[in-house]
Scaffold this motif. Structure first.
Motif, short mmCIF file in Angstrom:
data_model
loop_
_atom_site.label_atom_id
_atom_site.label_comp_id
_atom_site.label_asym_id
_atom_site.label_seq_id
_atom_site.Cartn_x
_atom_site.Cartn_y
_atom_site.Cartn_z
N ALA A 1 14.65 -12.72 -2.64
CA ALA A 1 14.11 -11.43 -3.04
C ALA A 1 12.90 -11.04 -2.18
CB ALA A 1 13.71 -11.46 -4.51
N ILE A 2 12.05 -12.01 -1.90
CA ILE A 2 10.86 -11.76 -1.08
C ILE A 2 11.27 -11.33 0.32
CG2 ILE A 2 8.88 -12.88 0.03
CD1 ILE A 2 8.66 -14.58 -2.58
N LYS A 3 12.24 -12.03 0.91
CA LYS A 3 12.72 -11.67 2.25
C LYS A 3 13.36 -10.28 2.24
CE LYS A 3 13.55 -16.49 3.54
NZ LYS A 3 14.58 -17.55 3.74
N TYR A 4 14.12 -10.00 1.19
CA TYR A 4 14.78 -8.69 1.06
C TYR A 4 13.74 -7.58 1.03
CZ TYR A 4 17.72 -5.04 -1.09
OH TYR A 4 18.39 -3.88 -1.36
N MET A 5 12.73 -7.73 0.17
CA MET A 5 11.73 -6.67 0.01
C MET A 5 10.84 -6.55 1.25
SD MET A 5 12.46 -5.16 -2.70
CE MET A 5 11.09 -4.03 -2.50
N PHE A 6 10.56 -7.67 1.90
CA PHE A 6 9.75 -7.63 3.12
C PHE A 6 10.45 -6.77 4.17
CE2 PHE A 6 8.54 -9.43 7.28
CZ PHE A 6 7.15 -9.31 7.20
N SER A 7 11.75 -6.99 4.35
CA SER A 7 12.52 -6.19 5.32
C SER A 7 12.61 -4.74 4.89
CB SER A 7 13.93 -6.77 5.48
OG SER A 7 13.87 -8.09 6.00
N ALA A 8 12.84 -4.50 3.59
CA ALA A 8 12.98 -3.13 3.08
C ALA A 8 11.70 -2.34 3.29
CB ALA A 8 13.36 -3.16 1.60
N THR B 1 4.08 -10.32 -1.62
CA THR B 1 4.55 -9.35 -0.63
C THR B 1 3.64 -8.13 -0.69
OG1 THR B 1 6.80 -10.11 -1.11
CG2 THR B 1 6.58 -8.10 0.20
N VAL B 2 3.01 -7.81 0.45
CA VAL B 2 1.99 -6.77 0.47
C VAL B 2 2.36 -5.70 1.49
CG1 VAL B 2 -0.49 -6.28 0.76
CG2 VAL B 2 0.26 -8.51 -0.10
N ALA B 3 2.16 -4.45 1.12
CA ALA B 3 2.38 -3.33 2.04
C ALA B 3 1.40 -2.22 1.68
CB ALA B 3 3.81 -2.83 1.97
N GLU B 4 1.12 -1.36 2.62
CA GLU B 4 0.17 -0.28 2.37
C GLU B 4 0.76 1.06 2.80
OE1 GLU B 4 -4.06 -0.78 3.41
OE2 GLU B 4 -3.46 -2.72 4.23
N ILE B 5 0.26 2.10 2.18
CA ILE B 5 0.40 3.46 2.70
C ILE B 5 -1.03 3.90 3.01
CG2 ILE B 5 1.14 5.83 2.24
CD1 ILE B 5 3.09 4.73 0.19
N VAL B 6 -1.39 3.83 4.28
CA VAL B 6 -2.77 4.13 4.67
C VAL B 6 -3.04 5.62 4.49
CG1 VAL B 6 -4.44 4.10 6.57
CG2 VAL B 6 -2.82 2.20 6.27
N GLY B 7 -4.13 5.92 3.81
CA GLY B 7 -4.46 7.32 3.54
C GLY B 7 -4.81 8.10 4.79
N SER B 8 -4.50 9.39 4.79
CA SER B 8 -4.80 10.23 5.94
C SER B 8 -6.25 10.72 5.93
CB SER B 8 -3.86 11.46 5.96
OG SER B 8 -3.96 12.16 4.73
N LYS B 9 -6.81 10.85 4.73
CA LYS B 9 -8.18 11.38 4.62
C LYS B 9 -9.21 10.28 4.67
CE LYS B 9 -10.87 14.70 1.90
NZ LYS B 9 -10.89 15.58 0.70
N TYR B 10 -8.93 9.15 3.98
CA TYR B 10 -9.87 8.03 3.96
C TYR B 10 -9.12 6.74 4.35
CZ TYR B 10 -12.64 11.32 1.17
OH TYR B 10 -13.30 12.41 0.72
N PRO B 11 -8.70 6.62 5.59
CA PRO B 11 -7.87 5.47 5.99
C PRO B 11 -8.59 4.13 5.85
CG PRO B 11 -8.63 6.69 7.92
CD PRO B 11 -8.98 7.52 6.73
N GLU B 12 -9.90 4.14 5.83
CA GLU B 12 -10.65 2.89 5.73
C GLU B 12 -10.70 2.36 4.30
OE1 GLU B 12 -13.53 6.00 4.54
OE2 GLU B 12 -11.92 5.84 6.03
#
Length: 288
Positions: free
Chosen positions: A91-98, A275-286
């Motif tokens: 499941a971890i490998k699946y979600m990492f790729s997705a 499993t970690v992923a981000e959607i970096v913000g456009s206004k406050y990316p930091e």
């Protein structure tokens, strides 16, 4: 329209649950940041158009049914992913790729140790007043029965209060909880605490009626907890139908004998990953 109204209703309930906690108070994120309830209300109201666009995309637009379809593929392909299992690794490998394929940013894995418990072979058989195969699923972290299993008389109770009142009767028996379903949040304590309370009065095992509002002879399992100073006894869930049947038998004064065998085993914690992923913000990316 009904889907949109349901989503708005869920958001409204969440928002209303905030009111008693924060009305008239400042909300502090840290020592240097404070917001009043009015500030929060205005901020949330400012996202109305964005929220509507997301709802329209999910309910009417190109993302319609996408979440359901993705969940179906994931569940069909991976199946149950118990902590420490090979299915969890898959499941971890699946979600990492997705997540990478979907274009999220900073997709990565963080090493972590997780509990590793395996259910093993298990079965339960009613021997008296008749032979009947009982559908069971061991509760998470349950200990095993002795290799030969446990054969004992059953005592059926509807609550912890009834169990305590009948404590002398429960000694040496298998406690069957036929607790009425009120809500998952309230009734689930019979799963998490059932084995401990049964062991306190000298029971040799416990079986709980599945914590569910509906059943098709289907056991519904989950994790349970032992206490350090209370003997650990085997524990499993049974279907609503079997719990009700044994309750009816018991109310007539019928003696019930059950044979229970469980091969559960707890192993040392296993290596796994967050499993970690981000959607970096456009206004406050930091900012996170």
């Amino acid at each position: 329209k009904k889907k949109v109204e349901k989503m708005k209703y869920v958001f409204f309930i969440f928002f209303m649950n905030l009111l008693p906690q924060y009305a008239g108070k400042s909300l502090r994120r840290d020592d240097g940041y404070s917001k009043t309830f009015e500030d929060i209300r205005k901020e949330i109201a400012g996202y109305t158009d964005i929220a509507k666009a997301i709802i329209d995309l999910a309910v009417h637009g190109k993302a319609q049914n996408r979440s359901y379809e993705r969940l179906a593929v994931f569940a069909d392909t991976i199946g149950p992913r118990l902590s420490g299992s090979k299915n969890l690794d898959a499941a971890i490998k699946y979600m990492f790729s997705a997540l990478q394929e979907d274009g999220l940013e900073n997709v990565h894995l963080e090493p972590v140790k997780v509990p590793h418990w395996e259910r093993g072979e298990e079965f339960a058989m009613m021997l008296e007043p008749r032979n009947h195969s009982i559908a069971i699923l061991g509760l998470g972290s349950s200990v095993a029965t002795p290799p030969e299993g446990i054969t004992a008389e059953v005592i059926v109770v509807a609550s912890f209060d009834e169990l305590h009142k009948r404590a002398q009767e429960a000694k040496g028996k298998i406690v069957v909880y036929n607790e009425p379903f009120i809500s998952y949040g309230e009734t689930v304590r019979y799963r998490s605490q059932g084995a401990v309370e049964a062991a306190r009065v000298g029971a040799v095992a416990s079986l709980i009626r599945s914590i569910a509002s509906f059943s098709i002879h289907s056991p519904h399992t989950g994790w349970q907890n032992y206490h350090p100073n209370v003997p650990r006894i085997p524990t499993a869930c049974i279907s609503v139908e079997d719990a009700e049947m044994m309750s009816r038998m018991s109310s007539r004064g019928t003696k019930i004998i059950v044979h229970l065998k469980m091969g559960a085993k707890t192993y040392p914690d296993s290596p796994s990953s967050n499993t970690v992923a981000e959607i970096v913000g456009s206004k406050y990316p930091e900012q996170v």
